[in-house]
Design a protein around this motif. Structure first.
Motif, PDB file in Angstrom:
ATOM      1  N   ALA A 217       0.408   4.898   5.217  1.00 46.74           N
ATOM      2  CA  ALA A 217      -0.470   3.731   5.362  1.00 46.74           C
ATOM      3  C   ALA A 217      -1.692   3.799   7.026  1.00 46.74           C
ATOM      4  O   ALA A 217      -0.760   3.592   7.444  1.00 46.74           O
ATOM      5  N   GLN A 218      -2.596   3.996   6.897  1.00 44.05           N
ATOM      6  CA  GLN A 218      -3.717   4.299   7.247  1.00 44.05           C
ATOM      7  C   GLN A 218      -4.661   3.205   7.575  1.00 44.05           C
ATOM      8  O   GLN A 218      -5.302   1.956   6.390  1.00 44.05           O
TER       9      GLN A 218
ATOM     10  N   PRO B 262      -4.505 -11.990  -5.588  1.00 43.68           N
ATOM     11  CA  PRO B 262      -3.890 -10.774  -4.355  1.00 43.68           C
ATOM     12  C   PRO B 262      -2.897 -10.930  -5.386  1.00 43.68           C
ATOM     13  O   PRO B 262      -2.602 -12.274  -6.012  1.00 43.68           O
ATOM     14  N   GLY B 263      -1.791  -9.735  -5.610  1.00 43.24           N
ATOM     15  CA  GLY B 263      -0.681  -9.509  -6.379  1.00 43.24           C
ATOM     16  C   GLY B 263       0.269  -8.449  -6.424  1.00 43.24           C
ATOM     17  O   GLY B 263       0.967  -8.073  -7.472  1.00 43.24           O
ATOM     18  N   ALA B 264      -1.119  -7.420  -6.650  1.00 39.49           N
ATOM     19  CA  ALA B 264      -0.466  -5.855  -7.095  1.00 39.49           C
ATOM     20  C   ALA B 264      -0.319  -4.715  -6.193  1.00 39.49           C
ATOM     21  O   ALA B 264      -0.010  -5.054  -5.052  1.00 39.49           O
ATOM     22  N   VAL B 265       0.869  -4.130  -6.551  1.00 38.35           N
ATOM     23  CA  VAL B 265       1.312  -2.899  -5.733  1.00 38.35           C
ATOM     24  C   VAL B 265       0.812  -1.982  -5.525  1.00 38.35           C
ATOM     25  O   VAL B 265       1.020  -0.683  -4.827  1.00 38.35           O
TER      26      VAL B 265
ATOM     27  N   LEU C  50       1.263   2.476  -0.407  1.00 36.31           N
ATOM     28  CA  LEU C  50       0.302   3.671  -1.512  1.00 36.31           C
ATOM     29  C   LEU C  50       1.703   4.991  -2.514  1.00 36.31           C
ATOM     30  O   LEU C  50       2.283   4.053  -2.144  1.00 36.31           O
ATOM     31  N   PRO C  51       0.825   4.937  -3.335  1.00 39.88           N
ATOM     32  CA  PRO C  51       1.563   5.544  -4.271  1.00 39.88           C
ATOM     33  C   PRO C  51       2.491   6.782  -3.899  1.00 39.88           C
ATOM     34  O   PRO C  51       2.519   7.548  -2.634  1.00 39.88           O
ATOM     35  N   PRO C  52       3.270   7.081  -4.415  1.00 39.95           N
ATOM     36  CA  PRO C  52       4.628   8.038  -3.534  1.00 39.95           C
ATOM     37  C   PRO C  52       4.017   9.308  -3.744  1.00 39.95           C
ATOM     38  O   PRO C  52       4.889  10.805  -3.315  1.00 39.95           O
ATOM     39  N   TYR C  53       3.076  10.115  -4.387  1.00 38.52           N
ATOM     40  CA  TYR C  53       2.565  11.460  -4.287  1.00 38.52           C
ATOM     41  C   TYR C  53       1.166  11.661  -3.609  1.00 38.52           C
ATOM     42  O   TYR C  53       0.909  12.467  -3.023  1.00 38.52           O
TER      43      TYR C  53
END
Length: 362
Positions: free
Chosen positions: A170-171, A186-189, A162-165
């Protein structure tokens, strides 16, 4: 995933005009940063900035009334991988690994957070389940050798990044909601968040209206959250991301143009992919392309492919805020964001959406 290690920029960026970070700043109260998605994907609000720079407060399903027959929606079909792993070094120190790019089936480039950076040859025990070896570094990223295919190990032991803000870890619902319904590569963060608002019923409704769709792929990297650390925007070094614009998308764009339709990018990542492909062949027509891009879009940039944009709201002083300002103009975006704050829109990845139709060029 069929892409390689980081390379030198393959797409040249025009020299930006003289802007400073102050040109792209705004005040955002913390309580407007969305920590969870809306109850339903289409349950967000939609701020419409029209071609006359007028603002309209709508709901996301109202997008169906803003698009026209023969318009083309271009989606980014990247899939967020469970890229975050916790573990420890062979010396006992804790580490956090965020896989940025898979360069071979069992090898990846990753961000590694530790009290002391691991050196080449060191072993990291991850998720208390398997060991990886540090092969070396490529800039800020660590080259890691995995014992099995990286994707398999991430699926079994990783967590959604999940983003830093976003304050919570993550649930289970994040695994599905921080993913578009059409994700397949598949490949993104980080998710292409403008697409999070679409459910299958919304896609079917738009198709029934004669609105076409096409797909590109841009694997969103962690660099999308990196702050701009220089005051002179022209001095910023843009992060690299892998993209693919297939022939099917090129053909769909040509068909939309021939029928009088607009090319509407769903998200800034679709913008980067499309405009990077155009920049790769600046003197010719749009063609299928793939590779690394460091394209940096700031006001003064001339869009070659994208006519309109559906996007979320972006961080102050961010490169993405610069990108949308390049499309609609600094002042219209500044007014839109001030209105969104005053009207308590929800911001960032899990927040509300904005549909931008730039003013016609004379």
């Amino acid at each position: 995933m069929g892409y390689s290690a980081l390379s030198d920029p393959s797409v040249p960026s025009p020299q930006p005009p003289a802007f400073t970070l102050a040109d792209f700043d705004y005040h955002l109260p913390d309580e407007l940063i969305a920590q969870h998605p809306a109850a339903e994907r289409r349950g967000s609000r939609l701020l419409h900035l029209d071609g006359k720079s007028q603002l309209h407060d709508l709901q996301f399903p109202d997008l169906a009334a803003l698009v026209r027959e023969h318009d083309l929606l271009v989606f980014n079909d990247t899939r967020v991988i469970k890229a975050r792993l916790l573990g420890q070094k062979s010396t006992g120190g804790k580490v956090e690994v965020l896989v940025e790019r898979i360069v071979e089936p069992a090898r990846a480039l990753a961000h590694v957070r530790a009290s002391k950076s691991p050196g080449p040859g060191m072993t990291l025990r991850l998720a208390d389940a398997f060991d990886v070896q540090v092969l070396g570094r490529q800039g800020e990223l660590f080259d890691l050798q995995f014992p099995e295919p990286v994707l398999d190990l991430l699926d079994a032991h990783g967590a959604t990044p999940l983003p830093p803000y976003i304050a919570h870890s993550a649930q289970s619902d994040d695994d599905s909601r921080y993913q578009t319904v059409y994700a397949r590569q598949p490949g993104a963060v980080a998710a292409p968040t403008a697409g999070l608002h679409f459910d299958q019923a919304m896609l079917d409704q738009l198709a029934s209206q004669g609105v076409r769709r096409a797909f590109v792929t841009l694997h969103v990297g962690a660099g999308t959250f990196q702050p701009v650390r220089v005051d002179n925007v022209a001095d910023h070094i843009m992060h690299s991301e892998w993209y693919t614009v297939p022939q099917a998308a090129v053909d769909a764009i040509a068909e939309a143009r021939a029928n009088g339709g607009r090319v509407i990018a769903v998200g800034t990542t679709s913008v980067r992919a499309l405009e990077s492909a155009a920049a790769a062949n600046p003197d010719g027509p749009l063609a299928a392309e793939q590779g690394d891009t460091r394209l940096f879009i700031t006001p003064g940039y001339r869009y070659r492919v994208v006519d309109a944009l559906l996007t979320n709201f972006h961080l102050p002083q961010s490169t993405l805020l610069m990108l949308v300002s390049a499309l609609a103009g600094i002042e219209p975006i500044r007014r839109a964001y001030a209105h969104a704050v005053a009207s308590k829109y929800r911001f960032f990845s899990y927040g509300d959406a904005m549909f931008i139709e730039p003013a016609a060029k004379n």
